[in-house]
Structures are given as C-alpha cells and as structure tokens.
Scaffold this active site. Structure first.
Site, PDB file in Angstrom:
ATOM      1  N   GLU A  76      -3.436   8.504  -1.967  1.00 31.58           N
ATOM      2  CA  GLU A  76      -2.643   7.277  -1.755  1.00 31.58           C
ATOM      3  C   GLU A  76      -1.776   6.927  -2.952  1.00 31.58           C
ATOM      4  OE1 GLU A  76      -6.351   4.723  -0.757  1.00 31.58           O
ATOM      5  OE2 GLU A  76      -5.212   4.814   1.112  1.00 31.58           O
ATOM      6  N   GLU A  77      -1.324   7.919  -3.662  1.00 31.88           N
ATOM      7  CA  GLU A  77      -0.619   7.652  -4.921  1.00 31.88           C
ATOM      8  C   GLU A  77       0.772   8.255  -5.026  1.00 31.88           C
ATOM      9  OE1 GLU A  77      -4.606   7.446  -7.744  1.00 31.88           O
ATOM     10  OE2 GLU A  77      -3.563   9.346  -7.481  1.00 31.88           O
ATOM     11  N   TRP A  83       0.858  -1.203   0.000  1.00 29.25           N
ATOM     12  CA  TRP A  83       0.000   0.000   0.000  1.00 29.25           C
ATOM     13  C   TRP A  83       0.881   1.235   0.000  1.00 29.25           C
ATOM     14  CZ3 TRP A  83      -4.739  -0.975  -1.291  1.00 29.25           C
ATOM     15  CH2 TRP A  83      -5.691   0.032  -1.227  1.00 29.25           C
ATOM     16  N   ASP A  90       0.210  10.917  -0.467  1.00 27.98           N
ATOM     17  CA  ASP A  90      -0.844  11.939  -0.418  1.00 27.98           C
ATOM     18  C   ASP A  90      -2.202  11.331  -0.054  1.00 27.98           C
ATOM     19  OD1 ASP A  90      -1.330  10.580  -2.866  1.00 27.98           O
ATOM     20  OD2 ASP A  90      -2.255  12.360  -3.731  1.00 27.98           O
ATOM     21  N   GLU A 150     -18.601   6.667  -5.030  1.00 30.00           N
ATOM     22  CA  GLU A 150     -17.409   7.510  -4.942  1.00 30.00           C
ATOM     23  C   GLU A 150     -17.316   8.446  -6.143  1.00 30.00           C
ATOM     24  OE1 GLU A 150     -13.482   5.670  -5.902  1.00 30.00           O
ATOM     25  OE2 GLU A 150     -12.985   6.198  -3.839  1.00 30.00           O
TER      26      GLU A 150
HETATM   27  C1  NOJ Z   1      -6.568   2.866  -4.321  1.00 26.86           C
HETATM   28  C2  NOJ Z   1      -6.507   4.271  -3.811  1.00 26.86           C
HETATM   29  O1  NOJ Z   1      -7.328   4.410  -2.732  1.00 26.86           O
HETATM   30  C3  NOJ Z   1      -6.843   5.242  -4.900  1.00 26.86           C
HETATM   31  O2  NOJ Z   1      -6.788   6.549  -4.434  1.00 26.86           O
HETATM   32  C4  NOJ Z   1      -5.856   5.057  -5.980  1.00 26.86           C
HETATM   33  O3  NOJ Z   1      -6.147   5.920  -7.050  1.00 26.86           O
HETATM   34  C5  NOJ Z   1      -5.826   3.615  -6.451  1.00 26.86           C
HETATM   35  N1  NOJ Z   1      -5.637   2.717  -5.351  1.00 26.86           N
HETATM   36  C6  NOJ Z   1      -4.759   3.408  -7.493  1.00 26.86           C
HETATM   37  O4  NOJ Z   1      -3.479   3.554  -6.898  1.00 26.86           O
HETATM   38  C1  NOJ Z   2      -9.512   6.354  -2.380  1.00 31.42           C
HETATM   39  C2  NOJ Z   2      -9.233   7.786  -2.086  1.00 31.42           C
HETATM   40  O1  NOJ Z   2      -8.288   8.253  -3.017  1.00 31.42           O
HETATM   41  C3  NOJ Z   2      -8.718   7.946  -0.684  1.00 31.42           C
HETATM   42  O2  NOJ Z   2      -8.576   9.324  -0.419  1.00 31.42           O
HETATM   43  C4  NOJ Z   2      -9.653   7.324   0.311  1.00 31.42           C
HETATM   44  O3  NOJ Z   2      -9.090   7.409   1.587  1.00 31.42           O
HETATM   45  C5  NOJ Z   2      -9.934   5.884  -0.034  1.00 31.42           C
HETATM   46  N1  NOJ Z   2     -10.348   5.759  -1.407  1.00 31.42           N
HETATM   47  C6  NOJ Z   2     -11.034   5.294   0.846  1.00 31.42           C
HETATM   48  O4  NOJ Z   2     -12.221   5.990   0.644  1.00 31.42           O
END
Ligand code: NOJ
Ligand code: NOJ
Length: 432
Positions: A197-198, A131, A194, A392
């Site tokens: 999560e990227e 992750w 960030d 979402e």
């Molecule tokens: C799951 C993350 O929560 C999301 O923000 C991200 O775009 C995708 N993984 C791809 O990395």
């Molecule tokens: C993906 C989003 O990018 C992230 O900000 C969020 O925490 C997770 N999904 C869970 O909702």
C-alpha cells in the site's frame, strides 16, 4: 557476583522463560501451532460486531487499527479456508458463501476506486479516508480463489450456484468472479498501489496475480460457455506475461518489485522485495494452468538470495543469532514501525524450501531443503511468545512481536507453509 552480572542473568532468565522452548520438540510445536493458528484464523472471520463474510486483518482496533476487511488479506485467508480442512465441510461451505455475498456487496458499493478499492469497514461500507488506492491485486486474488472454488462446485454438479453468484456469461457482469475478471482484464495496464500500500507503479506482485487470475479465469469462462471472454482473458494474460519480463534487472541480477513508478514511496532503491516470492507462492496452481515462474528459475533464486542477505545485514535479531535462518522483512528500505521482519515473509521462505523439496529428486536433496525450510519456522518459533500468538511483525532489535496482534495473514502464512511441509514429509515417509 556483582550487580551487573546479576542483571544479565535475570534478563537472560526472563528471555528464555518467555520463549516457547520449554521441552517441546519441533514436531510437537508445529502440531500445537497448527491447532492454534487454525483457531485464531477462524476467529478473525466474521467476529462479533461485523457483517457475515468479513475477514478482519487483525482484531487490533488501535495502534494500529486493523479492524477492517482488506480485499487482499481476505482473499488470501479464504484461499486457506478453501484449500485446507480447517472446519467441517458444512462450515467451510457457509464461510465461502458468506464471503461471496459480502464481496459482491463490496463490488456494488460506491467505492472511490471501484473494484480496486483496498479496504472496507466491517459493515461493508468502503473506507473513504485517504489511502493508497487503487490496489489492483485485490480483485485478482479474489477471482483466483473463487474460480478455484467454482471449479470444485461444478465438479460436484452445482452449476446453478456458480451461475447465479460466481460466473455468468454476461456484460455488464452481475456475478462476483465475472466482475473481477472484467476489472482485471481492463485495468492491468494502469498503475496501482502495491500490496504494501505504498508505491504506485506497475508492481510485479500485482501483475503476477493478475496474470494467474486471467489464466484460471479463462478456463472457468470456457466451462461456463463464455468462449469469447475466455479468449480475451487469455490474450490479456499473455500480454501481462510480456510486461513481466521488464522486471528483470540484469545488472543487479534481480527481479525488482516495481517499474514505472508514478506515485507513493520513492525511497525503495534496491528493488529487492519479498513480494516477489509471495507472487510466486500466491499463484501456485494445482489446476494445471501455467504460472509465470518456476521454483528453480535462476532469476528467482538470485533475487531470493539477495533479499535474504539484505535482511541478514540489517536486523540485530539476525546479527545476534547467526546460527539461525534470518528473520525476513518486506524490503530492506522499510520504515513502517522502523522496518522489521514480518512473520508472513519469514514463513514464505519456509514454504519456498518445502516446495523446492517436493520438486527435488534425491532423498538427500529433499531432506536438505526440508531442513532449510524448518530453519525459517524455527526462527519464527524463537520469537514466538509462550501463548503462541503472532502479530504482524517481529521487533528487529528486541525480537518481540510488534504491530497488529493476531494478524490473520500471519496465521494463514504458517498454515500454507506447514501444508507444503506435510505433503513432502508424508511422501518421503511413504517411499521408505
Ligand atoms: C499502512 C499500510 O498498510 C502499510 O503497509 C504501510 O507501510 C503504512 N500504512 C505506511 O504507509
Ligand atoms: C499492511 C500490509 O502492508 C498490507 O499488505 C496489508 O494488506 C495490511 N497491512 C492489512 O493487513
């Protein structure tokens, strides 16, 4: 009529029957969605099969699997629980206390990146698969909501609860807020992933919430007799404020989302990102502490305009309906689910204009800003299915809801926008 026209006709009919426009005024729709969003948000707190205190990001268990406790999402949702009247005071109290217990267990678990761990199983174990970690906005957001709650508790004479569970002046820390603040104060210089999560780097959003958590945390520390810590938290937050000045790109006239990138996604060239707006919304304080930006800051205004224009240009749903405010995504280069508008980022634009309205002076200006905010909620309405549910994302081409169903954060973002709207609407009604 030839068959081609007939097909278009049927498609048209289908489209309008699934959208929620049936005869309900905008105000009625807002009222209905408020009740619905409240129910849906609460249903995602400690749902069946999870530990007390869990906030699942979404009930969706596959494609995508969002049935986890994300520290960021949970803190943002609990801030809504704390600051809105979603339940009776007794229930509100119970939900906050359960969140405190669960969060403290998260802190004490042996997570791969310690307090920067972004995501936990619904029984409280840290998620240990690959992750983007750490994500250092989490502890800051949690400290922020908890510090605000602690101040309310202190005002009603509950010092012992605060001292036992939230903030006690000791090192090593044994209380939730103190542990988070120590983590934030010692780790903000490190790069982290960030909020999406990227991208690993120094992220504007993360630093802004860290800054605010230390400001409000310092106030709490002082009240709890932790004078030296208060001084140190303030000092760190002032250093963060200095760091934040480096995010302004004068050539492009925008605040960029990330600097010093040292890992993760590398295709975000524009730097434009709605997280800059979220940073602002998530740190607004009714507690008198100084936040790093004001609503009218020309740097923010210029950035928001460019973000909006980028989404106007790339999503078919926007190009096909130029009469409406655009649906807003995370950032233009987004490829997650092929890159789409999100409910929570579109609601963020609405909230921004409602807040701007509340800082406007003339009645005309106030009304114009309310109308601008409404245009974004009307855009969300346009894509809302009959049952009122928000996922979402909104498919950039078809306009239908996409990805995690009933995303808790989507409902939270609507409720905060609506609260800002109600405040200003009430004020102008009172002044008439
Ligand atoms: C799951 C993350 O929560 C999301 O923000 C991200 O775009 C995708 N993984 C791809 O990395
Ligand atoms: C993906 C989003 O990018 C992230 O900000 C969020 O925490 C997770 N999904 C869970 O909702």
């Amino acid at each position: 009529m030839n068959i081609y026209f007939l097909r278009i006709f049927v498609l048209f009919g289908l489209f309008f029957s699934t959208s929620a426009f049936a005869d309900v005024s905008f105000d009625e729709w807002l009222a209905k969605q408020k009740v619905f969003a409240t129910e849906k948000l609460l249903a995602n707190i400690s749902p069946r099969g999870t530990a007390r205190g869990v906030v699942v990001a979404s009930p969706s268990k596959k494609e995508p699997d969002y049935f986890f406790h994300w520290v960021r999402d949970a803190a943002l949702v609990m801030e809504v629980v704390r600051s809105h009247d979603l339940t009776t005071p007794e229930t509100q109290r119970r939900l906050l206390e359960e969140f405190v217990r669960f969060s403290r267990k998260n802190q004490l678990s042996d997570a791969p990146s310690g307090l920067g761990e972004p995501k936990f199983h619904v029984d409280g174990r840290p998620y240990v698969g690959p992750w983007g970690r750490p994500q250092n906005d989490g502890p800051a957001l949690r400290a922020l909501v908890m510090s605000r709650w602690a101040k309310t508790l202190l005002a009603s004479g509950e010092r012992s609860y605060v001292e036992d569970f939230l903030y006690r002046a000791e090192i090593p820390a044994h209380t939730l807020i103190k542990a988070d603040l120590e983590y934030v104060a010692h780790h903000w210089r490190q790069t982290s992933f960030d909020l999406w999560e990227e991208v690993r780097g120094h992220n504007f959003y993360t630093l802004v919430v860290q800054h605010q958590s230390l400001q409000e945390g310092a106030d709490l520390a002082r009240v709890m007799g932790d004078e030296e810590a208060a001084f140190w938290y303030e000092k760190q937050s002032n250093l963060i404020a200095k760091k934040l000045t480096f995010f302004w790109n004068a050539d492009k006239q925008r605040i960029v989302a990330t600097i010093d990138r040292d890992g993760g996604a590398n295709y975000k060239n524009s730097g434009l990102d709605t997280s800059v707006l979220l940073a602002f919304l998530h740190t607004r304080s009714s507690h008198g502490s100084q936040s790093v930006m004001s609503l009218n800051d020309p740097k923010l205004v210029s950035t928001l305009r460019q973000i909006r224009q980028s989404f106007e240009a790339i999503y078919s749903v926007n190009k096909n309906h130029k009469d409406m405010a655009p649906a807003i995504g995370r950032y233009p280069e987004d490829i997650y689910y092929r890159g789409n508008p999100w409910v929570l980022t579109t609601a963020a634009y609405a909230e921004y204009y409602y807040l701007l309205a509340s800082e406007s002076w003339s009645l005309d200006e106030i009304k114009a800003n309310i109308a601008k905010g409404d245009a974004y909620l009307k855009r969300i309405r346009f894509h809302t299915p009959e049952d009122g549910a928000w996922a979402e994302q909104i498919d950039r081409n078809s306009g239908y809801m996409l990805s995690a169903r009933d995303l808790t954060w989507s409902y939270a973002s609507f409720l905060t926008a609506l609260k800002a709207r109600e405040a200003i609407v009430k004020r102008i009604a009172g002044e008439k």
